[in-house]
Design a protein around this motif. Sequence first.
Motif, mmCIF file in Angstrom:
data_model
loop_
_atom_site.group_PDB
_atom_site.id
_atom_site.type_symbol
_atom_site.label_atom_id
_atom_site.label_comp_id
_atom_site.label_asym_id
_atom_site.label_seq_id
_atom_site.Cartn_x
_atom_site.Cartn_y
_atom_site.Cartn_z
ATOM 1 N N THR A 65 0.748 -1.421 0.053
ATOM 2 C CA THR A 65 0.018 0.066 -0.176
ATOM 3 C C THR A 65 0.733 1.078 -0.041
ATOM 4 O O THR A 65 0.385 2.385 -0.055
ATOM 5 N N ALA A 66 2.224 0.970 0.008
ATOM 6 C CA ALA A 66 3.165 2.279 -0.043
ATOM 7 C C ALA A 66 2.735 3.616 0.832
ATOM 8 O O ALA A 66 2.651 4.436 0.633
ATOM 9 N N MET A 67 2.920 3.129 2.158
ATOM 10 C CA MET A 67 2.503 4.156 3.245
ATOM 11 C C MET A 67 3.569 5.076 3.233
ATOM 12 O O MET A 67 4.793 4.812 3.411
ATOM 13 N N SER A 68 3.210 6.512 3.012
ATOM 14 C CA SER A 68 4.277 7.616 3.078
ATOM 15 C C SER A 68 4.184 8.005 4.732
ATOM 16 O O SER A 68 3.518 7.481 5.631
ATOM 17 N N GLU A 69 5.327 8.977 5.006
ATOM 18 C CA GLU A 69 5.311 9.527 6.196
ATOM 19 C C GLU A 69 3.960 10.204 6.751
ATOM 20 O O GLU A 69 3.580 10.060 7.826
ATOM 21 N N VAL A 70 3.441 11.075 5.830
ATOM 22 C CA VAL A 70 2.075 11.719 5.914
ATOM 23 C C VAL A 70 0.973 10.666 6.130
ATOM 24 O O VAL A 70 0.299 10.441 7.229
ATOM 25 N N ALA A 71 1.013 9.583 5.387
ATOM 26 C CA ALA A 71 -0.180 8.557 5.494
ATOM 27 C C ALA A 71 -0.036 7.858 6.620
ATOM 28 O O ALA A 71 -1.065 7.570 7.526
ATOM 29 N N THR A 72 1.132 7.685 7.294
ATOM 30 C CA THR A 72 1.307 6.759 8.377
ATOM 31 C C THR A 72 0.842 7.892 9.843
ATOM 32 O O THR A 72 0.073 7.177 10.570
ATOM 33 N N VAL A 73 0.862 9.010 9.531
ATOM 34 C CA VAL A 73 0.371 9.848 10.747
ATOM 35 C C VAL A 73 -1.125 10.208 10.588
ATOM 36 O O VAL A 73 -1.747 10.102 11.679
ATOM 37 N N MET A 74 -1.424 10.556 9.566
ATOM 38 C CA MET A 74 -2.920 10.610 9.193
ATOM 39 C C MET A 74 -3.745 9.550 9.144
ATOM 40 O O MET A 74 -5.301 9.530 9.207
ATOM 41 N N GLY A 75 -3.287 8.576 8.628
ATOM 42 C CA GLY A 75 -3.918 7.362 8.517
ATOM 43 C C GLY A 75 -4.163 6.742 7.200
ATOM 44 O O GLY A 75 -4.005 7.732 5.982
ATOM 45 N N GLY A 76 -3.757 5.320 6.854
ATOM 46 C CA GLY A 76 -3.644 4.884 5.560
ATOM 47 C C GLY A 76 -4.833 4.122 5.057
ATOM 48 O O GLY A 76 -4.364 3.367 4.089
ATOM 49 N N LEU A 77 -6.072 4.402 5.271
ATOM 50 C CA LEU A 77 -6.972 3.479 4.984
ATOM 51 C C LEU A 77 -7.325 3.771 3.082
ATOM 52 O O LEU A 77 -7.610 2.849 2.504
ATOM 53 N N GLU A 78 -7.053 5.214 2.741
ATOM 54 C CA GLU A 78 -7.452 5.257 1.460
ATOM 55 C C GLU A 78 -6.260 4.585 0.669
ATOM 56 O O GLU A 78 -6.583 4.219 -0.417
#
Length: 453
Positions: A65-78
Motif C-alpha cells: 500500500t506504499a505508506m508514506s510518512e504523512v499517511a502513516t501519521v494521518m491514516g492510511g485507509l485510502e
Amino acid sequence: MSTVNTTHKACTVNPLKLSQPVGGALAFLGLEGCMPLLHGSQGCTAFGMVLFVRHFRESVPLQTTAMSEVATVMGGLENIGKAILSIHQRAKPKVIGICSTGVTETKGDDVDGYLKTFMAEHTELGDLQVVYVSTPDFKDAFQDGWGKAVSQIIQSLAEPRVPVVTGAVNFLVGSHLTVADIEELRDLSEAFGLKPTILPDLSGSMDGHIPDDFSPITLGGTSLDAIRNLGSAELTIAVGEQMRPAAEMLMARTGQSYVLFDRLTGLEPNDQLLDCLSQISGRPVPLKYRRQRSQLMDAMLDSHFFFGGKKIAIGAEPDLLWTLATWLTEMGAEIAAAVTTTHSPLLEQMPCNEVLIGDLEDLENRALGCDLLITTSHGRQAAERLHIPFVRMGLPIFDRLGATHRMSVGYRGTRDLLFEVGNLLMAHEHENHPDSWPLPEAYHAARSPLALS
C-alpha cells in the motif's frame, strides 16, 4: 521439561526471527489466484520480496500500500482502497490477502470496518475476496503470522454449513513444511483413496514449475471453492502446533473435528498418521508404505551409532525446533543449544535444559563444543567459525539449490534426513578421530544375522 528464557540484549545480532507479515504473506501465496498485499511502507514489502525470491528462486507476486510518512501519521485507509482497485484492474486476482505491519498497527486504523464499507461501495469488484489479517511485526514471529493468516482465511471464506463428502480430508499445514513435504502428504492420503484439501498449498504455487503463460498472481494453490468446502471433509489433520488455532476456528465454524500432529518426522508419528488415514478410509496401509517403514527402521539401525551422544545446536521457529529436537533425541543425540523466535506451548516440553528466544549470536555462543549446527543459511558463518558441520533448515535457504524440494516428513523424508545428518556426523567424526575408522566392532555385531534375528 525445559526452561524458557528470553534474551535481553540492547540489540539483535544476526537475527533469526522473521516478521509476522512475511509469514502471513507466504500463507496467502498458497492460495490460487491470490495477490498478497502488505499494508505498510515499500521497504517492508521489498524485504519480504527479496527473502522469498532468494529462497524459492521464483518470481513472487507481492504488493504494497506504499505508506508514506504523512499517511502513516494521518491514516492510511485510502491507500488500501487505491491498492485494491489498482490490483483488481491490472492483475484480476480472485483473492487479495492483506497483512498489516508495525507502521499501520501503531496508528490503530479500523481496517475491518473500512473494508466492509469499501467493498459495499465498489460493486465493480464483483466476486473479488479480500481477507485482512492483523500481523504487526513488533510482536510474535514468522509462524505466528502464517497461523493467523490461515485462521483468518477460514473465518472469512469457509462456508459454515456444507454436506459431508465421504473420503474427503483436510490438511492444515504449518509454515515449517516444504513444497516436497506437502506433496508427500497429498500422495499419502491419495494412496488410501482419500480426496485431500491442503491449506495453504504451496506445492501448487511455489513448486518451481514453468507456466505456459506469465501470471501476475499465484500460479496455483488452494482454490476458493476448496476453501469454502473445507467443512465437507470427514476429518481435518493439522500439522504443527501453530495450526491448532486454525483447526479450532474450522471446528467452531463447521463443527468438524480435527486431530493435530505436532510433527511428522520420525517413526512413531508417521505410524500414527498412517493409522489415522487407514481409519478414515477403511483401507489397510498400502504395501509400499510398509516397505518404506522397514527401510526407515534399517536406516535408523545403520546410523544410530553416529548420532549417539552427539551435541546438537538448533536455531529455528518453534514447530521446526520441536520436530528436529525430538527426532534427534530419539536417535540418541543431545540438544546442547536451542534458540527460537517466539513463544509456543511446545517450548517447555523441549528435550533440553533451556530454550532461548534470541538470535543467531546467542546460538553461536551456546554452540561451542557442539558436533553439529542446524539453522537457516544465515548461520553458515557461525558454523565456519565453530568448525562444525552445518545443516540448513528453515527459511531462508539461499546458498543451496532445491530447498523447496527437500522432504523431511513421512518414512521416506525421515530416512533421507537421517542419511543427510548422519553422513555429516560420520565425516566430522572421521576428520577429528581418524584412528576410529573403520567402524567399531559394535556396529558390525549389531548388523550380524544373529543380532538381527
